[in-house]
Each structure stands twice: as C-alpha cells, then as structure tokens.
Motif scaffolding. Structure first.
Motif, PDB file in Angstrom:
ATOM      1  N   ALA A 241      -9.211 -16.848 -19.579  1.00  0.00           N
ATOM      2  CA  ALA A 241      -9.579 -17.647 -18.399  1.00  0.00           C
ATOM      3  C   ALA A 241     -10.072 -19.026 -18.737  1.00  0.00           C
ATOM      4  CB  ALA A 241     -10.412 -16.521 -17.457  1.00  0.00           C
ATOM      5  N   ALA A 242     -10.478 -19.238 -19.807  1.00  0.00           N
ATOM      6  CA  ALA A 242     -11.696 -20.290 -19.943  1.00  0.00           C
ATOM      7  C   ALA A 242     -10.884 -21.279 -20.822  1.00  0.00           C
ATOM      8  CB  ALA A 242     -13.034 -20.090 -20.522  1.00  0.00           C
ATOM      9  N   ALA A 243      -9.808 -20.849 -21.447  1.00  0.00           N
ATOM     10  CA  ALA A 243      -9.345 -21.342 -22.465  1.00  0.00           C
ATOM     11  C   ALA A 243      -7.551 -21.324 -22.565  1.00  0.00           C
ATOM     12  CB  ALA A 243      -9.380 -21.832 -23.693  1.00  0.00           C
ATOM     13  N   PRO A 244      -7.519 -20.949 -21.206  1.00  0.00           N
ATOM     14  CA  PRO A 244      -5.850 -20.643 -20.906  1.00  0.00           C
ATOM     15  C   PRO A 244      -4.666 -20.932 -22.467  1.00  0.00           C
ATOM     16  CG  PRO A 244      -6.148 -22.055 -19.727  1.00  0.00           C
ATOM     17  CD  PRO A 244      -7.515 -22.218 -20.057  1.00  0.00           C
ATOM     18  N   ASP A 245      -4.252 -21.930 -22.607  1.00  0.00           N
ATOM     19  CA  ASP A 245      -3.403 -22.067 -23.709  1.00  0.00           C
ATOM     20  C   ASP A 245      -4.041 -22.293 -25.296  1.00  0.00           C
ATOM     21  OD1 ASP A 245      -2.086 -23.248 -21.955  1.00  0.00           O
ATOM     22  OD2 ASP A 245      -2.778 -25.466 -21.168  1.00  0.00           O
ATOM     23  N   ALA A 246      -5.126 -21.672 -25.207  1.00  0.00           N
ATOM     24  CA  ALA A 246      -5.783 -21.953 -26.279  1.00  0.00           C
ATOM     25  C   ALA A 246      -4.858 -20.330 -27.510  1.00  0.00           C
ATOM     26  CB  ALA A 246      -7.439 -21.128 -27.297  1.00  0.00           C
ATOM     27  N   PHE A 247      -4.472 -19.422 -27.300  1.00  0.00           N
ATOM     28  CA  PHE A 247      -4.023 -18.331 -28.027  1.00  0.00           C
ATOM     29  C   PHE A 247      -2.502 -18.315 -27.952  1.00  0.00           C
ATOM     30  CE2 PHE A 247      -7.838 -18.249 -28.770  1.00  0.00           C
ATOM     31  CZ  PHE A 247      -8.761 -17.900 -29.684  1.00  0.00           C
ATOM     32  N   ASP A 248      -1.966 -17.761 -28.589  1.00  0.00           N
ATOM     33  CA  ASP A 248      -0.048 -17.408 -27.941  1.00  0.00           C
ATOM     34  C   ASP A 248       0.082 -15.761 -27.758  1.00  0.00           C
ATOM     35  OD1 ASP A 248       1.299 -20.034 -28.147  1.00  0.00           O
ATOM     36  OD2 ASP A 248       1.945 -19.804 -30.460  1.00  0.00           O
ATOM     37  N   GLU A 249      -1.195 -14.983 -28.757  1.00  0.00           N
ATOM     38  CA  GLU A 249      -1.024 -13.440 -28.387  1.00  0.00           C
ATOM     39  C   GLU A 249      -2.354 -13.289 -28.834  1.00  0.00           C
ATOM     40  OE1 GLU A 249       0.686  -9.330 -30.331  1.00  0.00           O
ATOM     41  OE2 GLU A 249       1.563 -10.960 -31.019  1.00  0.00           O
ATOM     42  N   ILE A 250      -2.721 -11.947 -28.507  1.00  0.00           N
ATOM     43  CA  ILE A 250      -4.492 -11.649 -29.130  1.00  0.00           C
ATOM     44  C   ILE A 250      -4.023 -10.243 -29.180  1.00  0.00           C
ATOM     45  CG2 ILE A 250      -7.069 -10.821 -28.373  1.00  0.00           C
ATOM     46  CD1 ILE A 250      -6.515 -14.017 -28.741  1.00  0.00           C
ATOM     47  N   ARG A 251      -4.024  -9.714 -30.321  1.00  0.00           N
ATOM     48  CA  ARG A 251      -3.953  -8.084 -30.868  1.00  0.00           C
ATOM     49  C   ARG A 251      -5.002  -7.255 -30.459  1.00  0.00           C
ATOM     50  NH1 ARG A 251       0.720  -8.720 -35.341  1.00  0.00           N
ATOM     51  NH2 ARG A 251       1.220  -9.725 -34.131  1.00  0.00           N
ATOM     52  N   PHE A 252      -5.545  -6.030 -29.775  1.00  0.00           N
ATOM     53  CA  PHE A 252      -5.824  -5.083 -30.003  1.00  0.00           C
ATOM     54  C   PHE A 252      -4.985  -3.977 -31.502  1.00  0.00           C
ATOM     55  CE2 PHE A 252      -7.232  -7.157 -25.633  1.00  0.00           C
ATOM     56  CZ  PHE A 252      -8.555  -7.134 -26.399  1.00  0.00           C
TER      57      PHE A 252
ATOM     58  N   ARG B  98      -2.935 -19.382 -33.975  1.00  0.00           N
ATOM     59  CA  ARG B  98      -2.528 -18.863 -32.404  1.00  0.00           C
ATOM     60  C   ARG B  98      -2.057 -16.865 -32.281  1.00  0.00           C
ATOM     61  NH1 ARG B  98      -2.634 -23.265 -28.967  1.00  0.00           N
ATOM     62  NH2 ARG B  98      -1.295 -21.718 -27.642  1.00  0.00           N
ATOM     63  N   THR B  99      -2.531 -16.509 -32.941  1.00  0.00           N
ATOM     64  CA  THR B  99      -2.272 -15.311 -33.400  1.00  0.00           C
ATOM     65  C   THR B  99      -3.363 -14.861 -33.791  1.00  0.00           C
ATOM     66  OG1 THR B  99      -1.145 -15.044 -34.576  1.00  0.00           O
ATOM     67  CG2 THR B  99       0.772 -15.291 -33.107  1.00  0.00           C
ATOM     68  N   VAL B 100      -4.050 -13.823 -33.566  1.00  0.00           N
ATOM     69  CA  VAL B 100      -5.784 -13.068 -33.129  1.00  0.00           C
ATOM     70  C   VAL B 100      -5.535 -11.240 -33.609  1.00  0.00           C
ATOM     71  CG1 VAL B 100      -7.908 -12.631 -33.826  1.00  0.00           C
ATOM     72  CG2 VAL B 100      -6.602 -14.998 -33.103  1.00  0.00           C
ATOM     73  N   ALA B 101      -5.484 -10.628 -34.232  1.00  0.00           N
ATOM     74  CA  ALA B 101      -5.465  -9.093 -34.406  1.00  0.00           C
ATOM     75  C   ALA B 101      -7.029  -9.075 -34.619  1.00  0.00           C
ATOM     76  CB  ALA B 101      -4.725  -8.578 -35.175  1.00  0.00           C
ATOM     77  N   PHE B 102      -7.486  -7.604 -33.357  1.00  0.00           N
ATOM     78  CA  PHE B 102      -8.678  -7.375 -33.648  1.00  0.00           C
ATOM     79  C   PHE B 102      -8.750  -5.458 -33.986  1.00  0.00           C
ATOM     80  CE2 PHE B 102      -9.761 -11.452 -30.767  1.00  0.00           C
ATOM     81  CZ  PHE B 102     -11.743 -11.559 -31.434  1.00  0.00           C
ATOM     82  N   PRO B 103      -9.773  -5.212 -34.296  1.00  0.00           N
ATOM     83  CA  PRO B 103     -10.168  -4.315 -34.497  1.00  0.00           C
ATOM     84  C   PRO B 103     -10.856  -3.329 -33.191  1.00  0.00           C
ATOM     85  CG  PRO B 103     -11.947  -4.907 -35.984  1.00  0.00           C
ATOM     86  CD  PRO B 103     -10.577  -6.490 -35.146  1.00  0.00           C
ATOM     87  N   ALA B 104     -10.775  -2.304 -33.420  1.00  0.00           N
ATOM     88  CA  ALA B 104     -12.056  -1.764 -32.060  1.00  0.00           C
ATOM     89  C   ALA B 104     -13.423  -2.233 -32.969  1.00  0.00           C
ATOM     90  CB  ALA B 104     -11.475  -0.068 -32.136  1.00  0.00           C
ATOM     91  N   ILE B 105     -14.393  -3.195 -33.163  1.00  0.00           N
ATOM     92  CA  ILE B 105     -15.279  -3.256 -33.141  1.00  0.00           C
ATOM     93  C   ILE B 105     -16.309  -1.983 -33.273  1.00  0.00           C
ATOM     94  CG2 ILE B 105     -17.175  -5.222 -33.862  1.00  0.00           C
ATOM     95  CD1 ILE B 105     -14.560  -7.194 -32.597  1.00  0.00           C
ATOM     96  N   SER B 106     -17.151  -2.402 -34.176  1.00  0.00           N
ATOM     97  CA  SER B 106     -18.491  -1.159 -33.855  1.00  0.00           C
ATOM     98  C   SER B 106     -17.740   0.599 -33.026  1.00  0.00           C
ATOM     99  CB  SER B 106     -19.285  -1.552 -33.323  1.00  0.00           C
ATOM    100  OG  SER B 106     -20.469  -2.805 -33.493  1.00  0.00           O
TER     101      SER B 106
END
Length: 183
Positions: free
Chosen positions: A150-161, A118-126
């Motif tokens: 927008a395509a799956a609005p209920d898929a995640f609670d937080e996406i963190r950069f 439900r929560t995903v953390a991304f680095p600045a890839i590449s």
C-alpha cells in the motif's frame, strides 16, 4: 515493468525451487547456514552463498546479523538472482516480539526494492524451530506485506508466500482471506 498492483500468491512447495528475483531466507544470525529453510537454501544454492555470507560476517556483521534486519547475497545455484537473509525472532510467551517479526518482512522488502527485485518469495519466518505460532505468523506476514504494498504500490509485481506443508498453507489461506475482507 511496473503494474498497478502487486499480486500476492501462495504456494505450498520448496522455496529453493522458486523462480523469482529474490528468495528470502529465514536465516540464523551467524549467516552461515543451519537447519530448515536456511539449510535448504545454503545446500541448494551452493558455496557462493556461504562465501558471500562469510564476507559479510568479516566486514559488517562480526557479531552476526541482528534479529529483524536483512541483507542480500547472490543466490548461487538457486533459480533466483538474490537471497535476502533475515533473522526472525524466537517466539516468547512472556515477551511480545511481533515488532521484530514485522521488521523481518519490512526490511526484506526494503532490500528487495533497493536491488530492483520485482518478484520476491517469502518463507513462513520464525514458524519452524523458532516456534512462532503459524496462524499468528501468517497474519503478521500478510498484514505487513500488504501495508508495504500500500505504501509503494508499484514497487513489486509479485510477492509469493511459500509454505512447506498443508497446515501452513491453510493458515496463510485464512490470513489472506481475513486481511482481504474475505474476498
């Protein structure tokens, strides 16, 4: 718990310290660790991550994980449940590789959703040793993640950069403002 929206957040700090369900690793195709984010995740996460990566190499990815693809392992000693390894493209002045960078974010979110993260953390890839210009990398990351939400609005609670320095933070702040109509 499902929410009506996914929070997009920005943190300047250490991705290995993020308490989230899944941390995305800007991996090299060998899956066996390296420098930058990849090395930090392997060092802090411990031998469990490397053991699963070796198993993946032996079973599915004998030639390495292809650029733009993603695969999950345990997070070992990280304060996350999973590490999602994705191989970003090396920037090229003579060839547009944007679709591969977009694929890194899309495939990572696909894997996260399959895991139930439900929560995903991304680095600045590449944007490190692969030389992708940070401003373009930030715009690509933000636009791709917003499209996935927008395509799956209920898929995640937080996406963190999660970015390492002030310059990257400023690039992501600009991309978040730009892509959000300046709000």
């Amino acid at each position: 718990m499902s929410t009506e929206y996914t929070a997009l957040t920005l943190v300047q700090g250490d991705i290995t310290e993020q308490t989230v369900d899944a941390v995305v690793n800007a991996a090299n195709s060998s899956l066996l660790g390296g420098g930058g984010v990849d090395g930090a995740i392997h060092r802090r996460g411990g031998p469990e991550i490397l053991a699963e990566c070796r198993s993946l190499r032996a079973s599915q990815y004998g030639r390495g994980l292809p650029t733009g693809q993603a695969v999950a392992t345990t997070a070992g000693r990280l304060p996350a449940r999973w590490v999602i390894h994705t191989v970003g493209p090396v920037h090229s002045d003579s060839e547009d590789r944007t679709a591969l960078l977009v694929s890194c974010y899309e495939r990572s979110l696909q894997v996260a959703a399959e895991l139930g993260a439900r929560t995903v953390a991304f680095p600045a890839i590449s944007t490190g040793v692969y030389r992708w210009p940070i401003a373009d990398g930030a715009r690509t990351a933000v636009a791709t993640v917003r499209a996935a939400i927008a395509a799956a609005p209920d898929a995640f609670d937080e996406i963190r950069f999660v970015v390492f320095d002030a310059g990257a933070r400023e690039a992501y702040e600009a991309a978040l403002a730009e892509d959000d109509g300046g709000r």
